[in-house]
Design a protein around this motif. Structure first.
Motif, PDB file in Angstrom:
ATOM      1  N   VAL A 116       0.805  -1.324  -0.068  1.00 53.10           N
ATOM      2  CA  VAL A 116       0.098   0.277  -0.051  1.00 53.10           C
ATOM      3  C   VAL A 116       0.666   1.281   0.000  1.00 53.10           C
ATOM      4  O   VAL A 116       0.471   1.931  -0.603  1.00 53.10           O
ATOM      5  CB  VAL A 116      -0.988  -0.056   1.207  1.00 53.10           C
ATOM      6  CG1 VAL A 116      -0.139   0.241   2.560  1.00 53.10           C
ATOM      7  CG2 VAL A 116      -2.106   1.133   1.030  1.00 53.10           C
ATOM      8  N   ASN A 117       2.024   1.209   0.724  1.00 52.24           N
ATOM      9  CA  ASN A 117       2.817   2.338   0.567  1.00 52.24           C
ATOM     10  C   ASN A 117       3.851   2.783  -0.613  1.00 52.24           C
ATOM     11  O   ASN A 117       3.894   3.835  -1.024  1.00 52.24           O
ATOM     12  CB  ASN A 117       4.011   2.316   1.873  1.00 52.24           C
ATOM     13  CG  ASN A 117       3.110   2.425   3.138  1.00 52.24           C
ATOM     14  OD1 ASN A 117       2.209   2.161   3.274  1.00 52.24           O
ATOM     15  ND2 ASN A 117       3.971   2.445   4.191  1.00 52.24           N
ATOM     16  N   LEU A 118       3.909   1.513  -1.268  1.00 53.66           N
ATOM     17  CA  LEU A 118       4.561   1.660  -2.416  1.00 53.66           C
ATOM     18  C   LEU A 118       3.514   2.227  -3.655  1.00 53.66           C
ATOM     19  O   LEU A 118       3.838   3.186  -4.513  1.00 53.66           O
ATOM     20  CB  LEU A 118       5.122   0.408  -3.163  1.00 53.66           C
ATOM     21  CG  LEU A 118       5.745   0.396  -4.433  1.00 53.66           C
ATOM     22  CD1 LEU A 118       6.929   1.236  -4.328  1.00 53.66           C
ATOM     23  CD2 LEU A 118       6.482  -0.929  -4.661  1.00 53.66           C
ATOM     24  N   VAL A 119       2.298   1.808  -3.572  1.00 50.53           N
ATOM     25  CA  VAL A 119       1.373   2.228  -4.428  1.00 50.53           C
ATOM     26  C   VAL A 119       0.999   3.897  -4.218  1.00 50.53           C
ATOM     27  O   VAL A 119       0.926   4.558  -5.010  1.00 50.53           O
ATOM     28  CB  VAL A 119       0.005   1.312  -4.403  1.00 50.53           C
ATOM     29  CG1 VAL A 119      -1.269   2.043  -4.827  1.00 50.53           C
ATOM     30  CG2 VAL A 119       0.049   0.019  -4.875  1.00 50.53           C
ATOM     31  N   THR A 120       1.017   4.083  -3.110  1.00 55.78           N
ATOM     32  CA  THR A 120       0.878   5.501  -2.543  1.00 55.78           C
ATOM     33  C   THR A 120       1.834   6.118  -3.104  1.00 55.78           C
ATOM     34  O   THR A 120       1.673   7.468  -3.551  1.00 55.78           O
ATOM     35  CB  THR A 120       0.566   5.548  -0.957  1.00 55.78           C
ATOM     36  OG1 THR A 120      -0.522   4.800  -0.648  1.00 55.78           O
ATOM     37  CG2 THR A 120       0.353   7.059  -0.708  1.00 55.78           C
ATOM     38  N   LEU A 121       3.119   5.928  -2.930  1.00 55.80           N
ATOM     39  CA  LEU A 121       4.374   6.659  -3.438  1.00 55.80           C
ATOM     40  C   LEU A 121       4.336   6.833  -4.923  1.00 55.80           C
ATOM     41  O   LEU A 121       4.500   7.950  -5.449  1.00 55.80           O
ATOM     42  CB  LEU A 121       5.532   5.894  -2.979  1.00 55.80           C
ATOM     43  CG  LEU A 121       6.918   6.656  -3.544  1.00 55.80           C
ATOM     44  CD1 LEU A 121       7.261   8.054  -2.764  1.00 55.80           C
ATOM     45  CD2 LEU A 121       8.166   5.640  -3.293  1.00 55.80           C
ATOM     46  N   LEU A 122       4.058   5.804  -5.569  1.00 59.14           N
ATOM     47  CA  LEU A 122       4.063   6.013  -7.174  1.00 59.14           C
ATOM     48  C   LEU A 122       2.959   6.830  -7.537  1.00 59.14           C
ATOM     49  O   LEU A 122       3.115   7.459  -8.512  1.00 59.14           O
ATOM     50  CB  LEU A 122       3.965   4.401  -7.638  1.00 59.14           C
ATOM     51  CG  LEU A 122       5.013   3.568  -7.608  1.00 59.14           C
ATOM     52  CD1 LEU A 122       4.729   2.193  -8.162  1.00 59.14           C
ATOM     53  CD2 LEU A 122       6.362   4.051  -7.947  1.00 59.14           C
ATOM     54  N   ALA A 123       1.981   6.661  -6.885  1.00 59.13           N
ATOM     55  CA  ALA A 123       0.622   7.516  -7.453  1.00 59.13           C
ATOM     56  C   ALA A 123       0.915   9.011  -7.010  1.00 59.13           C
ATOM     57  O   ALA A 123       0.613  10.021  -7.808  1.00 59.13           O
ATOM     58  CB  ALA A 123      -0.631   7.111  -6.403  1.00 59.13           C
ATOM     59  N   ALA A 124       1.718   9.236  -6.006  1.00 62.03           N
ATOM     60  CA  ALA A 124       2.101  10.590  -5.533  1.00 62.03           C
ATOM     61  C   ALA A 124       2.929  11.428  -6.599  1.00 62.03           C
ATOM     62  O   ALA A 124       2.779  12.355  -6.784  1.00 62.03           O
ATOM     63  CB  ALA A 124       2.876  10.873  -4.107  1.00 62.03           C
ATOM     64  N   VAL A 125       3.836  10.281  -7.128  1.00 65.50           N
ATOM     65  CA  VAL A 125       4.794  10.684  -8.226  1.00 65.50           C
ATOM     66  C   VAL A 125       3.989  11.273  -9.495  1.00 65.50           C
ATOM     67  O   VAL A 125       4.231  12.190 -10.074  1.00 65.50           O
ATOM     68  CB  VAL A 125       6.086   9.987  -8.472  1.00 65.50           C
ATOM     69  CG1 VAL A 125       6.827  10.065  -9.648  1.00 65.50           C
ATOM     70  CG2 VAL A 125       6.784   9.673  -7.032  1.00 65.50           C
ATOM     71  N   LEU A 126       3.204  10.357  -9.858  1.00 67.48           N
ATOM     72  CA  LEU A 126       2.264  10.606 -11.110  1.00 67.48           C
ATOM     73  C   LEU A 126       1.494  11.737 -10.927  1.00 67.48           C
ATOM     74  O   LEU A 126       1.340  12.574 -11.846  1.00 67.48           O
ATOM     75  CB  LEU A 126       1.561   9.415 -11.028  1.00 67.48           C
ATOM     76  CG  LEU A 126       2.034   8.203 -11.858  1.00 67.48           C
ATOM     77  CD1 LEU A 126       1.087   6.811 -12.056  1.00 67.48           C
ATOM     78  CD2 LEU A 126       2.534   8.439 -13.306  1.00 67.48           C
TER      79      LEU A 126
END
Length: 196
Positions: free
Chosen positions: A62-72
């Motif tokens: 969940v933290n990795l998905v959140t991080l990648l979405a934040a960058v996008l």
């Protein structure tokens, strides 16, 4: 650049930091394809599930998905800023690209956004989808409109706060006289709702 900025403060494990109380629940729901609190966040749950297949515990998918979405989302803000400058000044590449970079940089370094980017939460994906819809609508064009409709549908399959944004987009399109409903756009918008 945003990814490099966030990585030193990113939590690779489930955390309750920065009022991220939903992180453990979202992690579990994603790993077992369960349903989290309303609205259930089906799109987010599927993304967490895909990442969880290759990222074993104790690492937090969940933290990795959140991080990648934040960058996008940061990249989307940069493009939306660029297209806003183009609307205001006309075709001016010498101003568009620096303006887009500055808008993305200011957004990326805002404290509230940064706190959400480094923990497991649903807001980064929601804003990533909405800001890309905004960028595509501001860019204009038939293909961009189709993609914006699809992303809006994905946004509704993620978080119901996409409903007010949908109304804003429709109002903007009606205001600039670009509101031309097409069956393809409606289909692209409704397709992601099947995730519910």
């Amino acid at each position: 650049m945003a990814l490099l900025l966030y990585l030193p403060t990113w939590s690779p494990f489930v955390t309750w930091a920065h009022f991220g109380e939903d992180g453990p629940e979202l992690e579990l729901a994603g790993r077992v394809l369960g349903i989290s609190h309303p609205t259930g966040y089906p799109l987010f749950t599927l993304f967490v599930r895909v990442v969880a297949i290759v990222l074993p515990p104790p690492w937090a998918a969940v933290n990795l998905v959140t991080l990648l979405a934040a960058v996008l989302a940061v990249v989307g803000v940069g493009f939306a800023g660029r297209f806003l400058i183009r609307l205001a000044l006309g075709e001016a590449p010498e101003v568009e690209w620096p303006g887009g970079l500055v808008s993305g940089a200011f957004f990326a370094t805002s404290l509230t956004w940064w706190k959400q980017a480094v923990i497991g939460e649903v807001y980064t994906l929601h804003l990533a989808l909405m800001v890309w819809v905004l960028a595509l609508v501001l860019h204009g064009g038939r293909r961009q409109g189709l993609m914006a409709a699809y992303l809006l549908g994905l946004g509704l399959a993620h978080h119901l706060q996409a409903v007010p944004f949908l109304l804003v987009v429709l109002f903007y399109l009606a205001l600039v006289k670009r509101l031309r409903p097409r069956a393809w756009n409606l289909g692209a918008f409704l397709l992601p709702l099947s995730l519910y």
